[in-house]
Design an enzyme around this catalytic site. Sequence first.
Site, short mmCIF file in Angstrom:
data_model
loop_
_atom_site.label_atom_id
_atom_site.label_comp_id
_atom_site.label_asym_id
_atom_site.label_seq_id
_atom_site.Cartn_x
_atom_site.Cartn_y
_atom_site.Cartn_z
CB CYS A 8 39.72 44.64 79.80
SG CYS A 8 38.85 43.77 81.12
CG ASP A 31 38.81 33.70 67.57
OD1 ASP A 31 38.44 33.24 68.67
OD2 ASP A 31 40.00 33.68 67.20
CG HIS A 47 38.19 41.18 83.87
ND1 HIS A 47 38.93 40.78 82.77
CD2 HIS A 47 38.54 40.35 84.88
CE1 HIS A 47 39.70 39.76 83.11
NE2 HIS A 47 39.48 39.48 84.39
CG ASN A 88 37.10 26.78 75.19
OD1 ASN A 88 36.37 25.79 75.10
ND2 ASN A 88 37.69 27.33 74.16
N GLY A 94 40.59 24.61 77.99
CA GLY A 94 41.29 25.22 76.85
C GLY A 94 41.20 26.73 76.83
CB THR A 96 44.25 30.89 75.51
OG1 THR A 96 43.33 31.40 74.55
CG2 THR A 96 44.57 29.43 75.21
CG HIS A 101 36.02 34.23 75.48
ND1 HIS A 101 36.96 34.26 76.48
CD2 HIS A 101 36.40 33.22 74.65
CE1 HIS A 101 37.87 33.32 76.27
NE2 HIS A 101 37.54 32.66 75.16
CG HIS A 103 35.16 30.28 71.27
ND1 HIS A 103 36.25 30.63 70.51
CD2 HIS A 103 35.60 30.13 72.54
CE1 HIS A 103 37.32 30.68 71.30
NE2 HIS A 103 36.96 30.38 72.52
P1 5GP Z 1 39.96 30.66 74.51
O1 5GP Z 1 41.12 29.82 74.11
O2 5GP Z 1 40.31 31.49 75.72
O3 5GP Z 1 38.67 29.94 74.65
O4 5GP Z 1 39.71 31.64 73.30
C1 5GP Z 1 40.39 32.83 73.11
C2 5GP Z 1 40.16 33.24 71.67
O5 5GP Z 1 40.51 34.59 71.54
C3 5GP Z 1 41.01 32.45 70.67
O6 5GP Z 1 40.16 31.79 69.74
C4 5GP Z 1 41.87 33.53 70.00
O7 5GP Z 1 42.02 33.31 68.61
C5 5GP Z 1 41.10 34.80 70.30
N1 5GP Z 1 41.93 35.98 70.45
C6 5GP Z 1 43.04 36.10 71.22
N2 5GP Z 1 43.53 37.35 71.14
C7 5GP Z 1 42.69 38.04 70.32
C8 5GP Z 1 42.67 39.39 69.85
O8 5GP Z 1 43.53 40.21 70.17
N3 5GP Z 1 41.65 39.73 69.01
C9 5GP Z 1 40.70 38.84 68.64
N4 5GP Z 1 39.75 39.28 67.81
N5 5GP Z 1 40.67 37.56 69.07
C10 5GP Z 1 41.66 37.16 69.89
ZN ZN Z 2 39.08 41.54 80.91
#
Ligand code: 5GP
Ligand code: ZN
Length: 115
Positions: A8, A31, A47, A88, A94, A96, A101, A103
């Site tokens: 956000c 990323d 969001h 994810n 997975g 986090t 979002h 990937h």
């Molecule tokens: P998830 O694990 O939720 O599928 O993916 C979250 C992704 O967000 C991870 O690949 C992580 O590297 C990326 N990420 C987390 N914090 C930030 C950030 O502050 N900026 C960017 N550009 N990517 C982020």
């Molecule tokens: Zn958000």
Amino acid sequence: MPQECIFCKIAAKDVPVTVIYEDEHMMVFPDINPVAPVHVLVIPKKHIANLLELAPEEVSLMGHILSTIPKIASQLGIANDGFRAVVNTKEHGGQTVHHLHWHVMGGRFMTWPPG
Ligand code: 5GP
Ligand code: ZN
């Protein structure tokens, strides 16, 4: 918007990123921890925590995002060889960052199944 949600903050431009694509509804940026030569994140500006939280009125937003991903892949040069787009979802998926979002990863061959 949850105060602590990093995506956000990125969508609101409170946290700067290199914007690869942006329109009224969505944003694409690299990323921070890439796992492929090309690894971008595609987010709705709104969001939404994860796919389980999608409301019926957000279906058109999902269509917009999904139809934009191939255009972004072409722009990034990963359309010809192909790419992987992954959402994810929650702990076992997975996830986090709890802001929906995709990937979008490419530039190398990816194995299946994922770990
Ligand atoms: P998830 O694990 O939720 O599928 O993916 C979250 C992704 O967000 C991870 O690949 C992580 O590297 C990326 N990420 C987390 N914090 C930030 C950030 O502050 N900026 C960017 N550009 N990517 C982020
Ligand atoms: Zn958000």
